[in-house]
Design a protein around this motif. Structure first.
Motif, short mmCIF file in Angstrom:
data_model
loop_
_atom_site.label_atom_id
_atom_site.label_comp_id
_atom_site.label_asym_id
_atom_site.label_seq_id
_atom_site.Cartn_x
_atom_site.Cartn_y
_atom_site.Cartn_z
N ILE A 173 0.83 -1.20 0.00
CA ILE A 173 0.00 0.00 0.00
C ILE A 173 0.87 1.26 0.00
O ILE A 173 0.60 2.21 -0.73
N LEU A 214 3.93 -0.45 4.27
CA LEU A 214 2.60 -0.72 4.76
C LEU A 214 2.00 -1.76 3.82
O LEU A 214 1.89 -1.52 2.61
N ARG A 265 -1.03 -4.83 2.99
CA ARG A 265 -2.35 -5.40 3.27
C ARG A 265 -2.25 -6.89 3.00
O ARG A 265 -1.97 -7.31 1.88
N GLN A 314 -8.74 -9.45 6.04
CA GLN A 314 -7.65 -8.54 5.74
C GLN A 314 -6.99 -8.08 7.03
O GLN A 314 -7.64 -7.89 8.04
N GLU A 315 -5.68 -7.89 6.93
CA GLU A 315 -4.93 -7.34 8.04
C GLU A 315 -3.91 -6.36 7.46
O GLU A 315 -3.28 -6.64 6.45
N TRP A 316 -3.79 -5.22 8.08
CA TRP A 316 -2.84 -4.21 7.64
C TRP A 316 -1.66 -4.26 8.60
O TRP A 316 -1.85 -4.21 9.82
N TRP A 341 2.67 -3.06 9.28
CA TRP A 341 3.86 -2.29 8.94
C TRP A 341 5.06 -3.20 9.02
O TRP A 341 5.20 -3.97 9.96
#
Length: 148
Positions: A100, A108, A110, A122-124, A126
């Motif tokens: 992303i 970042l 996804r 979904q998991e975001w 870093w």
């Protein structure tokens, strides 16, 4: 084209919220001090402002001391997995990894899961170079070249 390298990279907490709270707190303290010195704010209001800033700082402190690694993102050459620890226990298969934001020192991502219970979750996350600097180049290569 060359295959992406096999890599296991820690996914951790990026402490941007801690630094943001600290910066806002310091800025608020400077602004409060300046307003008090020029007579634009009453002493009782300045005291409430300082106490509020201290409370916000205390609320952000647990973010800095909590466990840094949440999982390990693993690319084995064919499939992405999110492992609970480095010993390959409790793996969750990830169907796709989407970049992303890329700021060279951090990514970042996804992660879209393919678990049987809830497909498409979904998991975001870093990824930060500081988590494992030696593996950073391999991780970037794997993220950009895997699953085209």
């Amino acid at each position: 084209m060359r295959n992406a390298p096999l890599v296991m990279y820690p996914v951790g907490h990026f402490l941007w919220i801690f630094w943001l709270c600290g910066g806002l707190g310091l800025g608020g303290a400077i602004l409060t001090g300046w307003l008090f010195s020029v007579g634009q704010i009453a002493s009782w209001l300045a005291l409430i402002s300082v106490l509020t800033l201290l409370a916000v700082g205390a609320a952000c402190l647990p973010l800095a001391v909590r466990k840094k690694t949440t999982c390990w993102l693993h690319w084995n050459g064919q499939v992405w997995r999110c492992l609970d620890d480095e010993k390959n226990e409790t793996a969750q298969t990830v169907s796709s990894v989407i970049v992303i934001l890329d700021v060279q020192q951090a990514l970042l991502l996804r992660l879209i899961g393919s678990s049987v219970d809830v497909p498409g979750t979904q998991e975001w996350v870093w990824l930060y170079k500081g988590f494992a600097p030696v593996k950073w180049h391999d991780m970037r290569c794997a993220v950009y070249s895997a699953l085209k």
